[in-house]
Motif scaffolding. Structure first.
Motif, PDB file in Angstrom:
ATOM      1  N   CYS A   1      -4.029  11.317   1.657  1.00  0.00           N
ATOM      2  CA  CYS A   1      -3.504   9.984   1.933  1.00  0.00           C
ATOM      3  C   CYS A   1      -3.645   9.562   3.390  1.00  0.00           C
TER       4      CYS A   1
ATOM      5  N   MET B   1      -9.642   8.918   1.953  1.00  0.00           N
ATOM      6  CA  MET B   1     -10.011   8.380   0.642  1.00  0.00           C
ATOM      7  C   MET B   1     -10.992   7.254   0.884  1.00  0.00           C
TER       8      MET B   1
ATOM      9  N   LYS C   1      -3.512   5.610  -5.151  1.00  0.00           N
ATOM     10  CA  LYS C   1      -3.062   4.577  -4.226  1.00  0.00           C
ATOM     11  C   LYS C   1      -2.624   3.350  -5.005  1.00  0.00           C
TER      12      LYS C   1
ATOM     13  N   VAL D   1      -6.151  11.683  -5.526  1.00  0.00           N
ATOM     14  CA  VAL D   1      -5.383  10.715  -4.757  1.00  0.00           C
ATOM     15  C   VAL D   1      -5.090   9.501  -5.634  1.00  0.00           C
TER      16      VAL D   1
ATOM     17  N   GLU E   1       0.839  -1.184   0.000  1.00  0.00           N
ATOM     18  CA  GLU E   1       0.000   0.000   0.000  1.00  0.00           C
ATOM     19  C   GLU E   1       0.881   1.244   0.000  1.00  0.00           C
ATOM     20  N   ARG E   2       0.751   2.057  -1.006  1.00  0.00           N
ATOM     21  CA  ARG E   2       1.451   3.330  -1.101  1.00  0.00           C
ATOM     22  C   ARG E   2       0.458   4.365  -1.595  1.00  0.00           C
ATOM     23  N   CYS E   3       0.691   5.622  -1.287  1.00  0.00           N
ATOM     24  CA  CYS E   3      -0.277   6.659  -1.629  1.00  0.00           C
ATOM     25  C   CYS E   3       0.438   7.944  -1.998  1.00  0.00           C
ATOM     26  N   SER E   4      -0.139   8.693  -2.939  1.00  0.00           N
ATOM     27  CA  SER E   4       0.393   9.991  -3.318  1.00  0.00           C
ATOM     28  C   SER E   4      -0.764  10.917  -3.663  1.00  0.00           C
TER      29      SER E   4
ATOM     30  N   ILE F   1       5.766   7.362  -5.959  1.00  0.00           N
ATOM     31  CA  ILE F   1       4.661   6.803  -5.168  1.00  0.00           C
ATOM     32  C   ILE F   1       5.170   5.737  -4.199  1.00  0.00           C
TER      33      ILE F   1
ATOM     34  N   CYS G   1     -12.206  12.176  -1.173  1.00  0.00           N
ATOM     35  CA  CYS G   1     -10.968  12.060  -1.950  1.00  0.00           C
ATOM     36  C   CYS G   1     -10.088  13.233  -1.542  1.00  0.00           C
TER      37      CYS G   1
END
Length: 463
Positions: A419, A424, A208, A206, A42-45, A133, A416
């Protein structure tokens, strides 16, 4: 939007992508092969909103890192950045990549050309470490521009393109063997990712990574090999099907493309849609009494809408029926505001046989978030493009191969915002509208889709 792109059919050609091996990494450049084979972490930007025309992410290239703002584009699959020898990029005040300053770069003495919907770029194929990301790909193939003719490139604040298209897509290579996917997500071991764009005047979005989800998605199987395209069976308003839209034996195909600014559809479909919306806008319905001519009603709807009447807030949802998924867009999503002179200058109504006399209207006008285009697939009927407006209403998951084949999932967006935890959120069923302001857009900055024609039958687009 001159006649040269009114058809919205643009080939994309890239040659000479190097066969230099690449390493798949998921966390960083020191990740082991065992780690690389695990599901995407799991990564988010945050996706940065650029003039309500594109959404961008920060990408680091090379050692030491050189940072670029790249468009998060699900309509292509090549990583493209401006190089130090690109004079037009320098004139546009872009960040320029210098491979000579990176200890991890590899040149190939090979050149490539890509023709995007907004114009062509040409450059060298170079490999370097790329981090974005929260994931890294070593020896990532990139097109480093030495020339470009992207429409209004200087007006945008992005540097290049991060292609997030279909796996083993035909959009990034001409000569490489089938089955070799050298896009960033493929090389970084990313199997699924999710996008949403917030609503409002100029909101961010966002992005992900990973298939873990806090919501229920309705998934559609991708029907092509080039684009994130799914079946579009019909469209309706208040449960009543709109005649003439995807009601043929082949129905339609719709491409979900984060890099296209508006929703695009065949002009005769838009005439049918606007004609039906006229019935739900009192001033338009009154003016259309006594006629059933769809073209007249469509023109009257567009003319009435330009004045941003108070009643437009009461327009009904537009319903789109995919294979097993029903989507609904409210008027705060499918109507946008723009400068009247920009609308006229940049041919916003091209393809609609509609005459727009901008001098009759106030500075700011309201228009549908649609543009006309002549796009036909070989096996799945006419083509629509679900661009950015759809992703302001729905959180979309692009799943590259979790089920053994690509899928696109849809979930109604609740939040939305970023992160952090709870920022989200989406769910499968309808959400009450928040009454946010209508989004503004700038016709001069509209980005169009990348579409690949069949060489033997150029009237058809590859899905």
């Amino acid at each position: 939007m001159a006649a040269s792109w009114a058809l919205l059919v643009f080939g994309l050609l890239a040659e000479g992508l190097s066969n230099l091996p690449t390493k798949k990494q998921t966390l960083d450049s020191t990740a082991s092969n065992e780690e690389a084979s695990k599901p995407t972490p799991e990564r988010c930007s945050v996706l940065q909103n650029t003039q309500n025309a594109v959404y961008t992410i920060n990408v680091d290239v090379g050692t030491p890192k050189q940072t670029f703002r790249l468009v998060a584009d699900t309509g292509s699959n090549v990583l493209v950045i401006p190089g130090k020898n690109c004079k037009s990029c320098e004139a546009a005040k872009k960040n320029l990549y210098d491979h000579g300053k990176s200890s991890t770069s590899h040149t190939t003495n090979m050149e490539s050309k890509i023709t995007y919907g907004s114009g062509p770029v040409t450059g060298d194929i170079i490999h370097d470490n790329v981090h974005a990301i929260g994931v890294t790909s070593e020896n990532q193939s990139m097109l480093v521009m030495h020339s470009q003719n992207i429409e209004n490139f200087a007006a945008f604040s992005f540097d290049g393109i991060m292609g997030m298209g279909m796996p083993v897509s035909a959009m990034g290579t001409k000569d490489e063997p089938a089955g070799e996917d050298k896009s960033f997500f493929a090389q970084a071991g990313v199997n699924a990712f999710t996008m949403c764009f917030a609503k409002g005047e100029k909101p961010d979005g966002v992005l992900k990574l990973g298939s873990k989800r806090n919501a229920t998605f309705s998934f559609e199987r991708v029907i092509g090999q080039v684009h994130w395209g799914v079946q579009l069976s019909s469209s309706s308003i208040k449960g009543q099907q709109i005649p003439g839209i995807c009601d043929g034996s082949k129905h339609c195909a719709v491409i979900v493309d984060s890099g296209t600014t508006l929703i695009m559809a065949p002009s005769h479909h838009l005439v049918s849609l606007y004609s039906k919306l006229c019935d739900h806008l009192p001033e338009c319905a009154e003016g259309a009494q006594g006629t059933s001519n769809s073209m007249i009603k469509s023109d009257l709807f567009l003319t009435t809408l330009l004045t941003c009447p108070d009643d437009m807030a009461n327009l009904p949802d537009l319903e789109f029926h995919l294979g097993d998924t029903d989507l609904a867009l409210g008027p705060d999503t499918y109507i946008m505001k723009a400068h009247s002179k920009d609308i006229a200058l940049h041919g916003f109504f091209d393809g609609m046989n509609y005459t727009f006399a901008h001098e009759k209207y106030s500075l700011e006008v309201c228009v549908p978030a649609f543009m006309a285009g002549k796009m036909m697939s070989r096996n799945h009927g006419p083509i629509w493009i679900f661009g950015m407006p759809l992703m302001r209403e729905y959180t979309v998951m692009f799943n590259r191969n979790e089920a053994g084949f690509p899928l696109v999932g849809f979930s109604k967006t609740i939040k939305c915002n970023g992160c952090g935890d709870g920022e989200m959120i989406s769910r499968l069923y309808d959400v009450e509208p928040e009454g946010l302001p209508i989004t503004k857009f700038y016709p001069a900055l509209v980005r169009k889709p990348n579409l690949v024609q069949f060489e033997d039958e150029p009237k058809y687009i590859k899905l």
